[in-house]
Write a protein that holds these residues in place. Sequence first.
Motif, mmCIF file in Angstrom:
data_model
loop_
_atom_site.group_PDB
_atom_site.id
_atom_site.type_symbol
_atom_site.label_atom_id
_atom_site.label_comp_id
_atom_site.label_asym_id
_atom_site.label_seq_id
_atom_site.Cartn_x
_atom_site.Cartn_y
_atom_site.Cartn_z
ATOM 1 N N MET A 20 -4.542 6.849 -7.559
ATOM 2 C CA MET A 20 -3.446 7.372 -8.365
ATOM 3 C C MET A 20 -2.075 6.832 -7.980
ATOM 4 O O MET A 20 -1.177 6.736 -8.823
ATOM 5 C CB MET A 20 -3.432 8.900 -8.258
ATOM 6 N N VAL A 21 -1.882 6.479 -6.720
ATOM 7 C CA VAL A 21 -0.556 6.065 -6.235
ATOM 8 C C VAL A 21 -0.592 4.650 -5.667
ATOM 9 O O VAL A 21 0.144 3.765 -6.113
ATOM 10 C CB VAL A 21 -0.030 7.053 -5.173
ATOM 11 N N CYS A 22 -1.455 4.430 -4.690
ATOM 12 C CA CYS A 22 -1.551 3.114 -4.043
ATOM 13 C C CYS A 22 -2.493 2.225 -4.849
ATOM 14 O O CYS A 22 -3.484 1.698 -4.352
ATOM 15 C CB CYS A 22 -2.053 3.283 -2.604
ATOM 16 N N ARG A 23 -2.135 2.062 -6.110
ATOM 17 C CA ARG A 23 -2.991 1.332 -7.044
ATOM 18 C C ARG A 23 -3.002 -0.157 -6.731
ATOM 19 O O ARG A 23 -2.108 -0.682 -6.079
ATOM 20 C CB ARG A 23 -2.498 1.556 -8.476
ATOM 21 N N ARG A 24 -4.035 -0.834 -7.288
ATOM 22 C CA ARG A 24 -4.171 -2.277 -7.060
ATOM 23 C C ARG A 24 -2.932 -3.016 -7.570
ATOM 24 O O ARG A 24 -2.401 -3.882 -6.897
ATOM 25 C CB ARG A 24 -5.428 -2.796 -7.765
ATOM 26 N N SER A 25 -2.487 -2.686 -8.769
ATOM 27 C CA SER A 25 -1.273 -3.284 -9.320
ATOM 28 C C SER A 25 -0.276 -2.177 -9.633
ATOM 29 O O SER A 25 -0.671 -1.047 -9.948
ATOM 30 C CB SER A 25 -1.588 -4.090 -10.585
ATOM 31 N N GLN A 26 0.977 -2.482 -9.497
ATOM 32 C CA GLN A 26 2.075 -1.547 -9.737
ATOM 33 C C GLN A 26 1.899 -0.222 -8.989
ATOM 34 O O GLN A 26 1.896 0.867 -9.587
ATOM 35 C CB GLN A 26 2.227 -1.277 -11.235
ATOM 36 N N PRO A 27 1.752 -0.276 -7.658
ATOM 37 C CA PRO A 27 1.652 0.967 -6.887
ATOM 38 C C PRO A 27 2.947 1.778 -6.995
ATOM 39 O O PRO A 27 4.033 1.215 -7.083
ATOM 40 C CB PRO A 27 1.418 0.474 -5.457
ATOM 41 N N ASP A 28 2.782 3.084 -7.001
ATOM 42 C CA ASP A 28 3.938 3.985 -7.128
ATOM 43 C C ASP A 28 4.422 4.374 -5.730
ATOM 44 O O ASP A 28 4.276 5.522 -5.297
ATOM 45 C CB ASP A 28 3.521 5.209 -7.937
ATOM 46 N N CYS A 29 5.012 3.423 -5.030
ATOM 47 C CA CYS A 29 5.405 3.646 -3.633
ATOM 48 C C CYS A 29 6.385 4.816 -3.449
ATOM 49 O O CYS A 29 6.268 5.557 -2.458
ATOM 50 C CB CYS A 29 5.993 2.363 -3.041
ATOM 51 N N PRO A 30 7.351 5.052 -4.343
ATOM 52 C CA PRO A 30 8.253 6.192 -4.155
ATOM 53 C C PRO A 30 7.525 7.533 -4.123
ATOM 54 O O PRO A 30 8.026 8.496 -3.538
ATOM 55 C CB PRO A 30 9.208 6.093 -5.355
ATOM 56 N N ALA A 31 6.344 7.606 -4.750
ATOM 57 C CA ALA A 31 5.614 8.869 -4.788
ATOM 58 C C ALA A 31 4.626 9.009 -3.640
ATOM 59 O O ALA A 31 3.937 10.028 -3.536
ATOM 60 C CB ALA A 31 4.865 8.993 -6.117
ATOM 61 N N CYS A 32 4.547 8.007 -2.757
ATOM 62 C CA CYS A 32 3.525 7.992 -1.712
ATOM 63 C C CYS A 32 3.959 8.779 -0.484
ATOM 64 O O CYS A 32 5.056 8.537 0.062
ATOM 65 C CB CYS A 32 3.216 6.549 -1.310
ATOM 66 N N PRO A 33 3.136 9.693 0.015
ATOM 67 C CA PRO A 33 3.492 10.461 1.208
ATOM 68 C C PRO A 33 3.486 9.628 2.490
ATOM 69 O O PRO A 33 3.977 10.086 3.534
ATOM 70 C CB PRO A 33 2.419 11.546 1.262
ATOM 71 N N LEU A 34 2.940 8.395 2.428
ATOM 72 C CA LEU A 34 2.882 7.531 3.609
ATOM 73 C C LEU A 34 3.936 6.423 3.564
ATOM 74 O O LEU A 34 3.966 5.556 4.434
ATOM 75 C CB LEU A 34 1.486 6.890 3.719
ATOM 76 N N GLN A 35 4.801 6.460 2.588
ATOM 77 C CA GLN A 35 5.767 5.370 2.380
ATOM 78 C C GLN A 35 6.657 5.105 3.594
ATOM 79 O O GLN A 35 6.966 3.964 3.917
ATOM 80 C CB GLN A 35 6.640 5.688 1.162
ATOM 81 N N SER A 36 7.061 6.151 4.306
ATOM 82 C CA SER A 36 8.068 6.008 5.368
ATOM 83 C C SER A 36 7.634 5.079 6.494
ATOM 84 O O SER A 36 8.485 4.448 7.144
ATOM 85 C CB SER A 36 8.429 7.380 5.952
ATOM 86 N N ASP A 37 6.321 4.954 6.753
ATOM 87 C CA ASP A 37 5.870 4.061 7.821
ATOM 88 C C ASP A 37 4.748 3.132 7.357
ATOM 89 O O ASP A 37 3.930 2.684 8.163
ATOM 90 C CB ASP A 37 5.448 4.840 9.071
ATOM 91 N N CYS A 38 4.736 2.828 6.068
ATOM 92 C CA CYS A 38 3.756 1.889 5.522
ATOM 93 C C CYS A 38 4.230 0.462 5.772
ATOM 94 O O CYS A 38 5.322 0.073 5.345
ATOM 95 C CB CYS A 38 3.573 2.132 4.030
ATOM 96 N N VAL A 39 3.433 -0.334 6.450
ATOM 97 C CA VAL A 39 3.812 -1.707 6.801
ATOM 98 C C VAL A 39 3.984 -2.568 5.553
ATOM 99 O O VAL A 39 4.934 -3.348 5.452
ATOM 100 C CB VAL A 39 2.753 -2.332 7.743
ATOM 101 N N ALA A 40 3.098 -2.447 4.590
ATOM 102 C CA ALA A 40 3.201 -3.260 3.378
ATOM 103 C C ALA A 40 4.477 -2.943 2.611
ATOM 104 O O ALA A 40 5.148 -3.853 2.103
ATOM 105 C CB ALA A 40 1.981 -3.032 2.487
ATOM 106 N N TYR A 41 4.849 -1.675 2.547
ATOM 107 C CA TYR A 41 6.082 -1.299 1.853
ATOM 108 C C TYR A 41 7.296 -1.814 2.623
ATOM 109 O O TYR A 41 8.228 -2.376 2.041
ATOM 110 C CB TYR A 41 6.157 0.224 1.708
ATOM 111 N N ARG A 42 7.254 -1.667 3.919
ATOM 112 C CA ARG A 42 8.370 -2.111 4.766
ATOM 113 C C ARG A 42 8.587 -3.615 4.679
ATOM 114 O O ARG A 42 9.739 -4.092 4.600
ATOM 115 C CB ARG A 42 8.080 -1.712 6.221
#
Length: 348
Positions: free
Chosen positions: A188-210
């Motif tokens: 639902m959030v960390c989708r293969r394409s167009q992930p919804d990173c702002p809605a992810c509870p792990l965003q703050s320390d996600c290496v891929a997002y960082r």
Amino acid sequence: MKAVAPRLLDWQREHGRNDLPWQHPRSAYRVWLSEIMLQQTQVATVIPYFQRFVEALPDLSALASASEDEVLALWSGLGYYRRARFLHAAAKQAAALHGGELPADFDALLALPGIGRSTAGAILAQAYGLPYPIMDGNVKRVLARYHGIIGYPGLGPIEKQLWLHAEQHMPRSETARYTQAIMDLGAMVCRRSQPDCPACPLQSDCVAYRDGLTDSLPSPRPAKTLPTRQTVMMVIRDHHHRYLLERRPVDGIWPGLWSLPEASDPGAAWQVAGRYARLDDALALDSFDHIFSHYRLRIEPLLFAGVRAIPAVAEHSQHRWYPHDELLRLGLPAPVRQLLQRCKDLTP
């Protein structure tokens, strides 16, 4: 790095999928069936198949007692039919060895046909509340991005890293909700394409997002060109509007399903069809492709309609004539089912 489980559990309570049919009631049998069906198949596709399957075969004992034709017919259209054959075999084995129930033991589950590490973990975590991790495609994507793991997840060393992280994050309690949470997050959030990173509870320390790697992780499967194989598929319909079907061998594609006779080329097709019926004419239909994981099958359909069946062939165990209204009760490969529907009102 902050603990993953509490954040995922909180997120799942508010945003996750909590009304899936295998969750109510959540039994080992229903969890197992859903996990097998969900292998390489999306939830939306699986739901109607799951509901139809459990309505016909509501528990492991019913599945163990069912015929192979009944199981394959209920599975027809889901693809990867070896899953259904393993499911049936495992049910029989569990009925014989474990009193008609799936055991709450990891090694005993692994010993059943078609149950691997992830499926065993899902059964133990979701049905029995034990802390065993899972590793489906959604979980691989979440973990690869969160930890910044570079490399195709299907490779042994990469998969080993992912399993280590999955074990580290697995909580000791609320295991059913946690496994659902990490699957839901990937879907639902960390989708293969167009992930919804702002809605992810792990965003703050996600290496891929960082590091701006969400588009490149997980690393894709190394590219390869699918080879193409060709077959002539014969739709042989007699003057009683019955269709000749052939039981597939237990090895190869579509094992144990009813399908259409095949030949290598149109000339050979006439020879093969002539063994089973007296022929007058044939109609060559547009060819189409069916994609398997390792190759592309190009199907060239040839319709023989209004033929007269050779009676002795009807008694052959691997070839039978079926009226069109009985076809839906058989285990048929999806492209064969579609082809028969397409040919229903056609004549040469």
